[in-house]
Design a protein around this motif. Structure first.
Motif, mmCIF file in Angstrom:
data_model
loop_
_atom_site.group_PDB
_atom_site.id
_atom_site.type_symbol
_atom_site.label_atom_id
_atom_site.label_comp_id
_atom_site.label_asym_id
_atom_site.label_seq_id
_atom_site.Cartn_x
_atom_site.Cartn_y
_atom_site.Cartn_z
ATOM 1 N N THR A 22 0.840 -1.196 0.000
ATOM 2 C CA THR A 22 0.000 0.000 0.000
ATOM 3 C C THR A 22 0.876 1.247 0.000
ATOM 4 O OG1 THR A 22 -1.660 -1.188 1.274
ATOM 5 C CG2 THR A 22 -1.841 1.206 1.231
ATOM 6 N N LEU A 23 0.583 2.170 -0.917
ATOM 7 C CA LEU A 23 1.365 3.394 -1.014
ATOM 8 C C LEU A 23 1.220 4.220 0.249
ATOM 9 C CD1 LEU A 23 0.664 4.476 -4.700
ATOM 10 C CD2 LEU A 23 2.586 3.170 -3.804
ATOM 11 N N LEU A 24 2.336 4.864 0.645
ATOM 12 C CA LEU A 24 2.347 5.689 1.845
ATOM 13 C C LEU A 24 1.942 7.118 1.514
ATOM 14 C CD1 LEU A 24 5.748 4.426 3.271
ATOM 15 C CD2 LEU A 24 3.473 3.691 3.940
ATOM 16 N N ASN A 25 1.289 7.773 2.447
ATOM 17 C CA ASN A 25 0.925 9.174 2.295
ATOM 18 C C ASN A 25 2.071 10.006 2.872
ATOM 19 O OD1 ASN A 25 -0.299 11.606 1.963
ATOM 20 N ND2 ASN A 25 -1.742 11.355 3.656
ATOM 21 N N LEU A 26 2.942 10.486 2.001
ATOM 22 C CA LEU A 26 4.121 11.243 2.425
ATOM 23 C C LEU A 26 4.048 12.642 1.832
ATOM 24 C CD1 LEU A 26 6.746 8.447 1.714
ATOM 25 C CD2 LEU A 26 5.803 9.078 3.922
ATOM 26 N N PRO A 27 3.499 13.602 2.569
ATOM 27 C CA PRO A 27 3.378 14.968 2.042
ATOM 28 C C PRO A 27 4.749 15.556 1.709
ATOM 29 C CG PRO A 27 2.103 14.711 4.059
ATOM 30 C CD PRO A 27 2.930 13.479 3.906
ATOM 31 N N GLY A 28 4.868 16.096 0.505
ATOM 32 C CA GLY A 28 6.099 16.742 0.085
ATOM 33 C C GLY A 28 7.129 15.809 -0.523
#
Length: 149
Positions: free
Chosen positions: A101-107
């Protein structure tokens, strides 16, 4: 292993260790590249090439010696192949536990947040966990059995 071969391997070990000491000394005490943006040792490339050569020699010998062992003692190789198959099963179990599952990494804009990289990282971590727990359990069981005898 024959005594003569052992003697030559010891000599080769000391020669390679000596060369490594020479390359490291050249790296640290050989001066710096003039007009470089950052402090850069002159012999950085030489040390990197030596490290690559040692790596390739190690990989080659790591492949060659087991093949020679299998040829010289095929019955003894079965135990090694059973261990290798067991490790393969552990890696398959770890892969089945992994999540892509793709990670939510802002920036973050790099290319490593993809399913393949994340499944590989999870597989490596789960394999390490399984082998670590297995090592601890085997130590405890071995000591317990030793006390019971």
């Amino acid at each position: 292993m024959s005594n003569t071969l052992s003697k030559y391997l010891n000599i080769l070990t000391y020669v390679m260790l000596g060369l490594t000491v020479v390359f490291v000394a050249m790296f640290y005490f050989g001066g710096e590249v003039p007009n470089a943006a950052y402090p850069t040792p002159v012999y950085t490339d030489s040390l990197i090439y030596w490290a690559k050569a040692l790596f390739y020699i190690t990989v080659g010998l790591s492949i060659l010696f087991p093949v020679l062992q299998i040829i010289s003692d095929p019955k003894g190789a079965i135990k090694g192949l059973i261990g290798l198959a067991g490790l393969g099963v552990i890696i398959l179990i770890a892969y089945s536990l992994s999540d892509g599952t793709l990670l939510n990494l802002p920036g973050y804009t790099g290319g490593d947040n993809n399913e393949g990289s994340l499944k590989f990282a999870d597989t490596v971590l789960y394999t390490m966990y399984i082998l670590g727990v297995g090592a601890i359990v085997s130590i405890v069981v071995t000591e317990a059995l030793r006390k019971l005898r």
